[in-house]
Motif scaffolding. Structure first.
Motif, PDB file in Angstrom:
ATOM      1  N   GLU A 171       0.829  -1.208   0.000  1.00  0.00           N
ATOM      2  CA  GLU A 171       0.000   0.000   0.000  1.00  0.00           C
ATOM      3  C   GLU A 171       0.863   1.257   0.000  1.00  0.00           C
ATOM      4  OE1 GLU A 171      -3.370   2.332   2.709  1.00  0.00           O
ATOM      5  OE2 GLU A 171      -2.647   0.349   3.318  1.00  0.00           O
ATOM      6  N   ALA A 172       1.921   1.260   0.816  1.00  0.00           N
ATOM      7  CA  ALA A 172       2.789   2.437   0.875  1.00  0.00           C
ATOM      8  C   ALA A 172       3.480   2.677  -0.470  1.00  0.00           C
ATOM      9  CB  ALA A 172       3.825   2.262   1.982  1.00  0.00           C
ATOM     10  N   ALA A 173       3.969   1.595  -1.106  1.00  0.00           N
ATOM     11  CA  ALA A 173       4.625   1.749  -2.411  1.00  0.00           C
ATOM     12  C   ALA A 173       3.639   2.217  -3.464  1.00  0.00           C
ATOM     13  CB  ALA A 173       5.263   0.422  -2.822  1.00  0.00           C
ATOM     14  N   THR A 174       2.416   1.683  -3.439  1.00  0.00           N
ATOM     15  CA  THR A 174       1.401   2.095  -4.407  1.00  0.00           C
ATOM     16  C   THR A 174       0.984   3.540  -4.180  1.00  0.00           C
ATOM     17  OG1 THR A 174       0.591  -0.192  -4.418  1.00  0.00           O
ATOM     18  CG2 THR A 174      -0.825   1.479  -5.410  1.00  0.00           C
ATOM     19  N   ALA A 175       0.825   3.929  -2.923  1.00  0.00           N
ATOM     20  CA  ALA A 175       0.448   5.311  -2.614  1.00  0.00           C
ATOM     21  C   ALA A 175       1.522   6.285  -3.093  1.00  0.00           C
ATOM     22  CB  ALA A 175       0.217   5.468  -1.111  1.00  0.00           C
ATOM     23  N   ALA A 176       2.799   5.935  -2.897  1.00  0.00           N
ATOM     24  CA  ALA A 176       3.876   6.803  -3.362  1.00  0.00           C
ATOM     25  C   ALA A 176       3.880   6.918  -4.885  1.00  0.00           C
ATOM     26  CB  ALA A 176       5.220   6.270  -2.864  1.00  0.00           C
ATOM     27  N   SER A 177       3.650   5.795  -5.561  1.00  0.00           N
ATOM     28  CA  SER A 177       3.610   5.817  -7.025  1.00  0.00           C
ATOM     29  C   SER A 177       2.416   6.618  -7.538  1.00  0.00           C
ATOM     30  CB  SER A 177       3.557   4.384  -7.557  1.00  0.00           C
ATOM     31  OG  SER A 177       3.596   4.360  -8.954  1.00  0.00           O
ATOM     32  N   LEU A 178       1.269   6.450  -6.899  1.00  0.00           N
ATOM     33  CA  LEU A 178       0.083   7.227  -7.281  1.00  0.00           C
ATOM     34  C   LEU A 178       0.312   8.720  -7.058  1.00  0.00           C
ATOM     35  CD1 LEU A 178      -2.782   4.979  -5.862  1.00  0.00           C
ATOM     36  CD2 LEU A 178      -2.394   5.522  -8.271  1.00  0.00           C
ATOM     37  N   HIS A 179       0.974   9.056  -5.970  1.00  0.00           N
ATOM     38  CA  HIS A 179       1.218  10.471  -5.683  1.00  0.00           C
ATOM     39  C   HIS A 179       2.135  11.084  -6.739  1.00  0.00           C
ATOM     40  CE1 HIS A 179       1.675  14.130  -3.358  1.00  0.00           C
ATOM     41  NE2 HIS A 179       2.989  14.012  -3.474  1.00  0.00           N
ATOM     42  N   ARG A 180       3.180  10.342  -7.123  1.00  0.00           N
ATOM     43  CA  ARG A 180       4.061  10.867  -8.168  1.00  0.00           C
ATOM     44  C   ARG A 180       3.307  11.066  -9.479  1.00  0.00           C
ATOM     45  NH1 ARG A 180       7.961   7.505  -5.683  1.00  0.00           N
ATOM     46  NH2 ARG A 180       7.390   5.762  -7.031  1.00  0.00           N
ATOM     47  N   ARG A 181       2.410  10.124  -9.807  1.00  0.00           N
ATOM     48  CA  ARG A 181       1.661  10.262 -11.044  1.00  0.00           C
ATOM     49  C   ARG A 181       0.623  11.374 -10.945  1.00  0.00           C
ATOM     50  NH1 ARG A 181       1.090   6.960 -15.470  1.00  0.00           N
ATOM     51  NH2 ARG A 181       3.175   6.296 -14.840  1.00  0.00           N
ATOM     52  N   ARG A 182       0.045  11.603  -9.767  1.00  0.00           N
ATOM     53  CA  ARG A 182      -0.880  12.719  -9.590  1.00  0.00           C
ATOM     54  C   ARG A 182      -0.152  14.038  -9.807  1.00  0.00           C
ATOM     55  NH1 ARG A 182      -2.068  13.242  -4.352  1.00  0.00           N
ATOM     56  NH2 ARG A 182      -3.627  14.834  -4.769  1.00  0.00           N
ATOM     57  N   CYS A 183       1.069  14.139  -9.284  1.00  0.00           N
ATOM     58  CA  CYS A 183       1.826  15.382  -9.429  1.00  0.00           C
ATOM     59  C   CYS A 183       2.268  15.595 -10.878  1.00  0.00           C
ATOM     60  CB  CYS A 183       3.048  15.363  -8.513  1.00  0.00           C
ATOM     61  SG  CYS A 183       2.645  15.339  -6.750  1.00  0.00           S
ATOM     62  N   ALA A 184       2.487  14.509 -11.614  1.00  0.00           N
ATOM     63  CA  ALA A 184       2.868  14.597 -13.026  1.00  0.00           C
ATOM     64  C   ALA A 184       2.023  13.593 -13.799  1.00  0.00           C
ATOM     65  CB  ALA A 184       4.354  14.303 -13.203  1.00  0.00           C
ATOM     66  N   PRO A 185       0.732  13.913 -14.044  1.00  0.00           N
ATOM     67  CA  PRO A 185      -0.185  12.933 -14.641  1.00  0.00           C
ATOM     68  C   PRO A 185       0.226  12.459 -16.022  1.00  0.00           C
ATOM     69  CG  PRO A 185      -1.174  15.120 -14.602  1.00  0.00           C
ATOM     70  CD  PRO A 185       0.063  15.197 -13.773  1.00  0.00           C
ATOM     71  N   ARG A 186       0.993  13.260 -16.733  1.00  0.00           N
ATOM     72  CA  ARG A 186       1.472  12.865 -18.060  1.00  0.00           C
ATOM     73  C   ARG A 186       3.000  12.843 -18.099  1.00  0.00           C
ATOM     74  NH1 ARG A 186      -3.258  15.490 -18.703  1.00  0.00           N
ATOM     75  NH2 ARG A 186      -2.278  17.521 -18.391  1.00  0.00           N
ATOM     76  N   LEU A 187       3.601  12.498 -16.939  1.00  0.00           N
ATOM     77  CA  LEU A 187       5.063  12.400 -16.846  1.00  0.00           C
ATOM     78  C   LEU A 187       5.729  13.710 -17.256  1.00  0.00           C
ATOM     79  CD1 LEU A 187       5.548   8.813 -18.348  1.00  0.00           C
ATOM     80  CD2 LEU A 187       5.146   9.460 -15.970  1.00  0.00           C
ATOM     81  N   ARG A 188       5.048  14.820 -16.958  1.00  0.00           N
ATOM     82  CA  ARG A 188       5.513  16.173 -17.274  1.00  0.00           C
ATOM     83  C   ARG A 188       5.546  16.431 -18.782  1.00  0.00           C
ATOM     84  NH1 ARG A 188      10.248  18.356 -13.531  1.00  0.00           N
ATOM     85  NH2 ARG A 188       9.114  20.263 -14.054  1.00  0.00           N
TER      86      ARG A 188
END
Length: 421
Positions: A171-188
């Motif tokens: 869950e922690a790894a998935t939450a971190a990955s989701l947060h990174r994608r939320r901050c950059a939804p299209r990988l910048r």
């Protein structure tokens, strides 16, 4: 550069030899530089530690550390095996990257190397009076740190291979990955305009999964060629020869060297990783739930726990970003598709709805979780939740026969009647 460095560090965390090697090097340096005290201190200004007392202390550390290090390795291997047996082998990289266990093993091995090197130097009269005192103090500090590390590690290793701890780490790894994608939804990168499949297709040369995309390299090539690139394979996509990784604007002139540059920006390996692939974490949690719902295990409580985990993750996904979290798109010549919420719901809930269709408690909790997601105010989540709620209700009605069970299912799925038909 920062993304490459983060990926490199993540790979190093999964190598058990890295931290022990660093600990060994530091231990050797600490044991050998203790003699510097003979040069910078007055010999008569420190207590006179006899060589015999220092030798005895170092011998005790050396003998005990070898035993503890062997015990630590055996315990860690047992925890790793438990991960595959109780949860899923896909969670293994998270368990092997556990910092507490790696730090403990590094401490035990480092203390052993320190004591051996220091003991050898001491028995060959390498230290003077101040050096022996410094070495004795260092040995006491090492012994105290080892005791503290051992107690902390025992508490961690007792939980490391347990199913609840594995779910928490996934869950922690998935939450971190989701947060990174939320901050950059299209990988910048930029949003895809029109039909992204129009243009010259760039195909994969290897069979495997896309683990990482070097967006800076794609942007650099697009600027040099005065063209635009559309990414067709996000991290987590299975690729093979004939499967397009990206498309280049049809008016661009592509050379063989250019094809190689674009293809090399996609890191393709045999396995998926959690870092840049949020859907992989959802799949791993689904695998754990499916195993728990199998007749051999019959543990509906774990599936119910994972449903709650999914609700937390999707609530986080729908949460508005703070101003300091938003990452503006800086790759204006690279178009990248966003994650599709329906695909994420398929990864998360389809297997649970299928395997838990005959368990009323699992079905009711699944429908209540989907109901909660449908009411948080996100239109995409609401549409996906209603769709999966209807699918779960249909599966449950096919698998259950008791009237009270069916009534509970219909009551829990009332929210599905509020959406479009």
């Amino acid at each position: 550069m920062a993304e490459k460095f983060r990926l490199y560090l993540a790979e190093l965390r999964e190598r058990l030899w890295v931290k022990p090697l660093i600990a060994c090097i530091l231990s050797i340096i600490a044991a050998l530089i203790a003699d510097m005290a003979d040069e910078i201190w007055l010999g008569h200004g420190v207590p006179n530690i006899t060589q015999e007392s220092a030798e005895d202390l170092l011998k005790i550390i050396a003998a005990s550390m070898l035993v503890i290090a062997t015990f630590a390795v055996a315990s860690m291997v047992a925890a790793y095996a438990s991960t595959g047996n109780n949860a899923t082998p896909r969670a293994f990289p998270l368990i092997i990257a556990d910092d507490v266990s790696q730090n403990a093993l590094s401490t035990f091995i480092g203390a052993f190397i320190f004591s051996i090197v220091a003991l050898t130097a001491l028995m060959n009269s390498y230290y003077g009076r101040a050096g022996r005192f410094t070495l004795f103090v260092l040995a006491l500090l090492v012994l105290g740190f080892v005791i503290f590390t051992f107690l902390r590690w025992v508490d961690r290793i007792a939980r490391l291979g347990r199913l609840g701890a594995i779910i928490d780490r996934v869950e922690a790894a998935t939450a971190a990955s989701l947060h990174r994608r939320r901050c950059a939804p299209r990988l910048r990168g930029m949003a895809v305009h029109g039909n992204g499949a129009d243009g010259h297709a760039i195909y994969a040369e290897a069979v495997g999964y896309v683990q990482h995309i070097d967006m800076a390299a794609l942007q650099k090539y697009a600027e040099e060629s005065q063209t635009r690139i559309v990414v067709a394979a996000l991290p987590g996509t299975f690729t093979a020869p004939g499967r397009a990784l990206a498309y280049v604007h049809p008016d661009a002139r592509i050379t063989e060297k250019g094809l190689g540059k674009i293809a090399s920006a996609f890191l393709i390996r045999d396995d998926r990783r959690f870092d840049d692939d949020p859907r992989f974490g959802l799949v791993v949690l689904s695998e754990i739930a499916s195993r728990a719902l199998s007749p051999a295990v019959n543990d509906p409580g774990t599936a119910i726990d994972i449903i709650g985990t999914y609700v937390r993750l999707f609530v986080q996904w729908a949460k508005p970003l703070e101003k300091d979290e938003e990452q503006a798109g800086c790759h204006d010549r690279v178009e990248v598709p966003s994650l599709y919420v329906h695909d994420m719901f398929d990864d998360a809930f389809s297997a649970i709805a299928r395997d838990g269709a005959g368990m009323v408690e699992v079905c009711v909790r699944l429908l209540k979780g989907l109901d909660a997601l449908a009411r948080i105010g996100d239109p995409a989540l609401r549409e996906a939740a209603i769709r999966h709620g209807r699918l779960a209700r249909e599966r449950a009605e096919d698998a259950l026969s008791h009237l009270e069970d069916l009534k509970a299912i219909r009551n829990a799925s009332a929210f599905c009647n509020e959406g479009p038909t």
